[in-house]
Design a protein around this motif. Structure first.
Motif, PDB file in Angstrom:
ATOM      1  N   ASP A 139      24.479 -76.154  13.416  1.00  0.00           N
ATOM      2  CA  ASP A 139      24.788 -76.064  14.844  1.00  0.00           C
ATOM      3  C   ASP A 139      23.497 -76.004  15.662  1.00  0.00           C
ATOM      4  N   ILE A 173      22.658 -74.901  22.071  1.00  0.00           N
ATOM      5  CA  ILE A 173      22.342 -73.605  22.682  1.00  0.00           C
ATOM      6  C   ILE A 173      23.068 -73.589  24.022  1.00  0.00           C
ATOM      7  N   GLY A 181      26.625 -71.641  20.115  1.00  0.00           N
ATOM      8  CA  GLY A 181      26.315 -73.017  19.752  1.00  0.00           C
ATOM      9  C   GLY A 181      27.394 -73.984  20.198  1.00  0.00           C
ATOM     10  N   VAL A 187      24.402 -69.184  15.747  1.00  0.00           N
ATOM     11  CA  VAL A 187      23.678 -69.288  17.025  1.00  0.00           C
ATOM     12  C   VAL A 187      23.975 -68.015  17.808  1.00  0.00           C
ATOM     13  N   PRO A 188      22.996 -67.239  18.190  1.00  0.00           N
ATOM     14  CA  PRO A 188      21.564 -67.423  17.912  1.00  0.00           C
ATOM     15  C   PRO A 188      21.237 -67.054  16.454  1.00  0.00           C
ATOM     16  N   GLY A 192      17.367 -72.671  16.185  1.00  0.00           N
ATOM     17  CA  GLY A 192      16.323 -72.394  17.181  1.00  0.00           C
ATOM     18  C   GLY A 192      15.086 -71.763  16.554  1.00  0.00           C
TER      19      GLY A 192
END
Ligand code: NDP
Length: 285
Positions: free
Chosen positions: A228, A231, A241, A258-259, A263
């Motif tokens: 994924d 953001i 995500g 996500v988070p 990332g």
């Protein structure tokens, strides 16, 4: 059985630790890798991303130089700064934080970064080299996605990978990298018909759309690896995500949160690229 989470934190920490060790060795030879980051305007998300990059550089023992430019800067002035940084022997990596204000043409600016300092891997030269399988700087987000898939131990050879999104910085390069690892790749976008059907056939599903909850549980093939990239801010104001994490977890074998997922790996890949740029510019390797 619920999917295993592919955590970005330990994977990113391992990459950064490796980079930090090599940076230490370079310093003993009088070389300190340096990343120049150009931030135009006051976009809040960009400010957060840039601050993260500065922290990562510090953690890896690298120098970072931040150039803050006003939102109304002319393209000519930005190109002038890029020319200076291109000529500066102490700067190894150059990154222009996107998006740029409307008066500036993004592609013109990106093309002004020398390919050997293009640690984002966004210049036409690096993207072209990647396409034909030559040594290059690979864009950090797709590179991070591939590392995360590799960490599962699942081979891509002969698998069906579906990438949702075809941007130049995520979707397209992710598709090329998956193809290079012998996956059979389908790329979906806003004009794709029967998108859910394509997704349901994915052994590896990469979502890079930018829409919260876009990939629902019924679009995930049982046992799939789900990456994924998105953001987004959910309706509750929290970061999320593109994938409905809870529902997809019921079907997938592995899934990135996500988070805490792609990332973090994206940031780690930037450190790796900057280290490599410093080594290449000093004729090491
Ligand atoms: P873009 O907006 O450039 O691209 C989005 C893609 O999604 C486009 O190809 C678009 O199709 C496609 N898309 C949009 N709506 C639909 C739809 N309804 N159905 C099918 N496809 C659709 O975004 P980016 O690639 O830059 O980023 C994607 C996401 O990843 C964002 O959430 C971004 O914030 C995040 N991101 C995360 C990073 C990280 O480090 N984790 C790094 C970079 C981005 P079309 O081309 O037809 O318009």
């Amino acid at each position: 059985m619920a999917a295993q989470r592919i955590e970005g934190k330990p994977l990113a920490a391992a990459v950064k630790q490796r980079v930090a060790l090599e940076v230490e060795q370079l310093k003993q030879r009088g070389i300190r890798p340096c990343l120049a980051v150009i931030l135009v305007g006051e976009d809040p998300a960009s400010q957060v991303y840039v601050a993260g990059k500065e922290r990562d550089c510090a953690q890896c023992g690298m120098e970072s130089r931040l150039y803050r430019l006003p939102a109304d800067i002319t393209q000519a002035a930005l190109l002038e700064l890029l020319a200076q940084l291109a000529a500066d022997r102490e700067v190894h990596g150059i990154l222009v934080q996107l998006p740029l204000p409307a008066q500036i043409d993004e592609q013109t600016v990106i093309a002004a970064i020398p390919p050997e300092k293009d640690v984002d891997g966004f210049t036409p030269v690096n993207l072209g080299r990647m396409l034909i399988g030559q040594p290059c700087f690979v864009p950090c987000t797709p590179a991070g996605c591939l590392e995360m898939i590799a960490s599962t131990g699942v081979s891509l050879d002969g698998k069906h990978a579906v990438v949702v999104g075809r941007s130049n910085i995520v979707g397209k390069p992710a598709a090329v990298l998956l193809l290079q690892r012998n996956a059979t790749v389908t790329v979906c976008h806003s004009r794709t018909k029967d998108l859910a059907d394509h997704c349901r056939r994915a052994d590896v599903l990469v979502a890079a759309v930018g829409k919260a909850g876009f990939i629902t549980g019924d679009m995930v093939k049982p046992g799939a690896v789900v990456i994924d990239v998105g953001i987004n801010r959910g309706a509750d104001g929290k970061l999320c995500g593109d994938v409905d994490f809870a529902a997809a977890s019921e079907k997938a074998s592995f899934i990135t949160p996500v988070p805490g997922g792609v990332g973090l790996m994206t940031r780690a890949m930037l450190m790796e690229n900057t280290l490599r740029a410093a080594k290449l510019l000093h004729g090491i390797e």
